[in-house]
Design an enzyme around this catalytic site. Structure first.
Site, PDB file in Angstrom:
ATOM      1  N   ASN A 182      14.277   0.373   6.860  1.00  0.00           N
ATOM      2  CA  ASN A 182      13.153   0.368   5.902  1.00  0.00           C
ATOM      3  C   ASN A 182      13.098   1.644   5.070  1.00  0.00           C
ATOM      4  O   ASN A 182      12.235   1.785   4.221  1.00  0.00           O
ATOM      5  CB  ASN A 182      11.812   0.142   6.630  1.00  0.00           C
ATOM      6  CG  ASN A 182      11.376   1.364   7.412  1.00  0.00           C
ATOM      7  OD1 ASN A 182      12.171   2.251   7.683  1.00  0.00           O
ATOM      8  ND2 ASN A 182      10.110   1.407   7.770  1.00  0.00           N
ATOM      9  N   ARG A 215       7.281 -18.546  20.795  1.00  0.00           N
ATOM     10  CA  ARG A 215       6.967 -19.984  20.767  1.00  0.00           C
ATOM     11  C   ARG A 215       8.221 -20.804  21.056  1.00  0.00           C
ATOM     12  O   ARG A 215       8.212 -21.716  21.867  1.00  0.00           O
ATOM     13  CB  ARG A 215       6.394 -20.323  19.374  1.00  0.00           C
ATOM     14  CG  ARG A 215       6.086 -21.774  19.168  1.00  0.00           C
ATOM     15  CD  ARG A 215       5.454 -21.979  17.814  1.00  0.00           C
ATOM     16  NE  ARG A 215       6.329 -21.556  16.711  1.00  0.00           N
ATOM     17  CZ  ARG A 215       6.015 -21.629  15.423  1.00  0.00           C
ATOM     18  NH1 ARG A 215       4.838 -22.081  15.066  1.00  0.00           N
ATOM     19  NH2 ARG A 215       6.869 -21.233  14.490  1.00  0.00           N
ATOM     20  N   LYS A 226      15.066  -5.994   4.748  1.00  0.00           N
ATOM     21  CA  LYS A 226      15.399  -4.908   5.675  1.00  0.00           C
ATOM     22  C   LYS A 226      16.797  -5.075   6.288  1.00  0.00           C
ATOM     23  O   LYS A 226      17.495  -4.096   6.552  1.00  0.00           O
ATOM     24  CB  LYS A 226      14.350  -4.812   6.782  1.00  0.00           C
ATOM     25  CG  LYS A 226      12.990  -4.344   6.280  1.00  0.00           C
ATOM     26  CD  LYS A 226      12.000  -4.239   7.426  1.00  0.00           C
ATOM     27  CE  LYS A 226      10.618  -3.900   6.889  1.00  0.00           C
ATOM     28  NZ  LYS A 226       9.644  -3.730   7.975  1.00  0.00           N
ATOM     29  N   THR A 236      11.015  -3.387   2.218  1.00  0.00           N
ATOM     30  CA  THR A 236      10.169  -4.243   3.045  1.00  0.00           C
ATOM     31  C   THR A 236      10.690  -5.675   3.003  1.00  0.00           C
ATOM     32  O   THR A 236      11.780  -5.919   2.496  1.00  0.00           O
ATOM     33  CB  THR A 236       8.680  -4.084   2.630  1.00  0.00           C
ATOM     34  OG1 THR A 236       7.877  -4.808   3.554  1.00  0.00           O
ATOM     35  CG2 THR A 236       8.407  -4.553   1.215  1.00  0.00           C
ATOM     36  N   LEU A 249       0.830  -1.213   0.000  1.00  0.00           N
ATOM     37  CA  LEU A 249       0.000   0.000   0.000  1.00  0.00           C
ATOM     38  C   LEU A 249       0.863   1.262   0.000  1.00  0.00           C
ATOM     39  O   LEU A 249       0.342   2.377  -0.038  1.00  0.00           O
ATOM     40  CB  LEU A 249      -0.901   0.008   1.250  1.00  0.00           C
ATOM     41  CG  LEU A 249      -1.942  -1.119   1.327  1.00  0.00           C
ATOM     42  CD1 LEU A 249      -2.613  -1.129   2.702  1.00  0.00           C
ATOM     43  CD2 LEU A 249      -3.001  -0.935   0.237  1.00  0.00           C
ATOM     44  N   GLY A 264       6.965 -12.788  19.866  1.00  0.00           N
ATOM     45  CA  GLY A 264       7.743 -12.996  18.651  1.00  0.00           C
ATOM     46  C   GLY A 264       9.219 -12.734  18.896  1.00  0.00           C
ATOM     47  O   GLY A 264       9.584 -12.039  19.854  1.00  0.00           O
ATOM     48  N   ALA A 265      10.037 -13.291  18.010  1.00  0.00           N
ATOM     49  CA  ALA A 265      11.486 -13.109  18.174  1.00  0.00           C
ATOM     50  C   ALA A 265      12.167 -12.944  16.826  1.00  0.00           C
ATOM     51  O   ALA A 265      13.368 -13.139  16.690  1.00  0.00           O
ATOM     52  CB  ALA A 265      12.081 -14.311  18.911  1.00  0.00           C
TER      53      ALA A 265
HETATM   54  P1  ATR Z   1       9.510 -11.575  10.887  1.00  0.00           P
HETATM   55  O1  ATR Z   1      10.724 -10.999  10.219  1.00  0.00           O
HETATM   56  O2  ATR Z   1       8.207 -11.168  10.265  1.00  0.00           O
HETATM   57  O3  ATR Z   1       9.521 -11.320  12.358  1.00  0.00           O
HETATM   58  P2  ATR Z   1      10.503 -14.241  11.233  1.00  0.00           P
HETATM   59  O4  ATR Z   1      11.867 -13.735  11.492  1.00  0.00           O
HETATM   60  O5  ATR Z   1      10.325 -15.442  10.338  1.00  0.00           O
HETATM   61  O6  ATR Z   1       9.552 -13.137  10.609  1.00  0.00           O
HETATM   62  O7  ATR Z   1       9.841 -14.563  12.657  1.00  0.00           O
HETATM   63  C1  ATR Z   1       8.568 -15.122  12.752  1.00  0.00           C
HETATM   64  C2  ATR Z   1       8.122 -15.094  14.203  1.00  0.00           C
HETATM   65  O8  ATR Z   1       6.771 -15.547  14.276  1.00  0.00           O
HETATM   66  C3  ATR Z   1       8.924 -16.012  15.111  1.00  0.00           C
HETATM   67  O9  ATR Z   1       8.969 -15.434  16.397  1.00  0.00           O
HETATM   68  C4  ATR Z   1       8.073 -17.292  15.096  1.00  0.00           C
HETATM   69  O10 ATR Z   1       8.236 -18.106  16.231  1.00  0.00           O
HETATM   70  P3  ATR Z   1       9.389 -19.247  16.271  1.00  0.00           P
HETATM   71  O11 ATR Z   1      10.667 -18.506  16.532  1.00  0.00           O
HETATM   72  O12 ATR Z   1       8.978 -20.144  17.348  1.00  0.00           O
HETATM   73  O13 ATR Z   1       9.371 -19.892  14.896  1.00  0.00           O
HETATM   74  C5  ATR Z   1       6.705 -16.685  15.133  1.00  0.00           C
HETATM   75  N1  ATR Z   1       5.660 -17.579  14.631  1.00  0.00           N
HETATM   76  C6  ATR Z   1       5.430 -17.946  13.360  1.00  0.00           C
HETATM   77  N2  ATR Z   1       4.350 -18.769  13.279  1.00  0.00           N
HETATM   78  C7  ATR Z   1       3.888 -18.904  14.559  1.00  0.00           C
HETATM   79  C8  ATR Z   1       2.791 -19.603  15.154  1.00  0.00           C
HETATM   80  N3  ATR Z   1       1.955 -20.341  14.413  1.00  0.00           N
HETATM   81  N4  ATR Z   1       2.626 -19.514  16.496  1.00  0.00           N
HETATM   82  C9  ATR Z   1       3.467 -18.770  17.252  1.00  0.00           C
HETATM   83  N5  ATR Z   1       4.509 -18.082  16.748  1.00  0.00           N
HETATM   84  C10 ATR Z   1       4.719 -18.144  15.422  1.00  0.00           C
END
Ligand code: ATR
Length: 270
Positions: free
Chosen positions: A87, A151, A66, A62, A15, A126-127
């Site tokens: 970004n 997770r 990044k 994006t 967008l 998230g990580a």
């Molecule tokens: P981004 O750059 O968008 O943060 P990424 O580096 O692939 O993408 O990170 C994805 C995040 O979403 C991770 O924290 C992942 O958790 P894991 O480290 O356990 O993989 C989390 N994630 C993805 N799918 C998930 C799910 N179904 N439930 C919980 N956490 C999820």
């Protein structure tokens, strides 16, 4: 006329061209802004070089580039340094200046929607890059504490170790205790496909908690859970518009109004 673009993969549904052209109209600035697909890291870097050669003034970057954007820049803000993510790139001959506006986009949206973050206790889910990218901006807001949950919990511990070098009030919350939390922010990618469940259950949450998902354009399982539990919740559309506003301000040194654009985008996305 100044030329800009957004580069990513995928890029079809971005967008950003729409948002930047609305800002340009608002500010009476003539510009072009297009979407560019890059296949991989090598194409990304050659695309940047081509755009510089063609006299582009800057680009937004994006997913998934990044991190590369931060690496190839010649100057970067301390936030780009800390997060390893950029970004917004500005070109000056062959010099590339890198900024990251995701964190400020999130914070400005939270401030608009909630009022203040001061003394709030936040749980960040998230990580990955999305979570790490917003940490300095959240911690610069004088919040009381930032808890991390993921997770794969070991990644949260690694993340906390990394951020502890710069900030004190950040730690892992392995077992979620809602009593300690005012705001939960979902920065996981759970919800990109519709089969995932919410990263954490919100069934045991107290009713004053505020839920924020950095994703927009769909009801993620996290936001569905918030809605099912009658909790206050927001998606990431405001963050998208406000990170674009911060990029626009860097490039054009003009403040823009973002609320009306968020509202009109929301009506087209529903
Ligand atoms: P981004 O750059 O968008 O943060 P990424 O580096 O692939 O993408 O990170 C994805 C995040 O979403 C991770 O924290 C992942 O958790 P894991 O480290 O356990 O993989 C989390 N994630 C993805 N799918 C998930 C799910 N179904 N439930 C919980 N956490 C999820």
């Amino acid at each position: 006329m100044k030329k800009f673009a957004v580069i990513g993969n995928p890029i079809k549904h971005s967008l950003s061209p729409l948002i930047h052209s609305e800002f340009a109209q608002q500010s009476s600035i003539d510009l072009t802004y297009e979407k560019i697909l890059a296949d991989d890291e090598i194409t990304f870097i050659s695309t940047i070089q081509n755009l510089i050669n063609q006299g582009y003034a800057g680009v937004n970057v994006t997913l998934p580039f990044k991190g590369y954007a931060a690496k190839i820049s010649t100057t970067k803000t301390s936030e780009v340094d800390l997060t390893g993510s950029a970004n917004t790139l500005s070109f000056d001959h062959n010099a590339i200046a890198a900024h990251t506006t995701d964190g400020i986009g999130l914070v400005n949206d939270l401030l608009e929607k909630i009022g203040t973050l001061s003394s709030s206790s936040i749980l960040l889910l998230g990580a990955g890059g999305a979570a790490n990218g917003v940490i300095p901006s959240l911690l610069n807001e004088e919040i009381s504490h930032l808890y991390l949950w993921n997770r794969t919990i070991q990644k949260s511990f690694d993340m906390a170790n990394h951020w502890h070098k710069s900030y004190e009030n950040i730690s892992v919350m392995e077992n979620v205790d809602f009593k300690k939390i005012d705001i939960v922010i979902n920065a996981t990618s759970a919800g990109i496909d519709n089969t995932a469940s919410s990263p954490i259950s919100l069934n045991d949450s107290h009713k004053e908690i505020i839920c924020y998902d950095m994703m927009y354009g769909r009801q993620t399982p996290f936001l569905k859970s918030a809605s099912d539990n009658n909790l206050a919740f927001f998606d990431g559309l405001g963050m998208l518009v406000k990170q674009a506003a911060a990029s626009f301000e860097i490039w054009h040194e003009q403040k823009v109004e973002s609320k009306s654009i968020e509202e009109s985008l929301r009506s087209t996305l529903i």
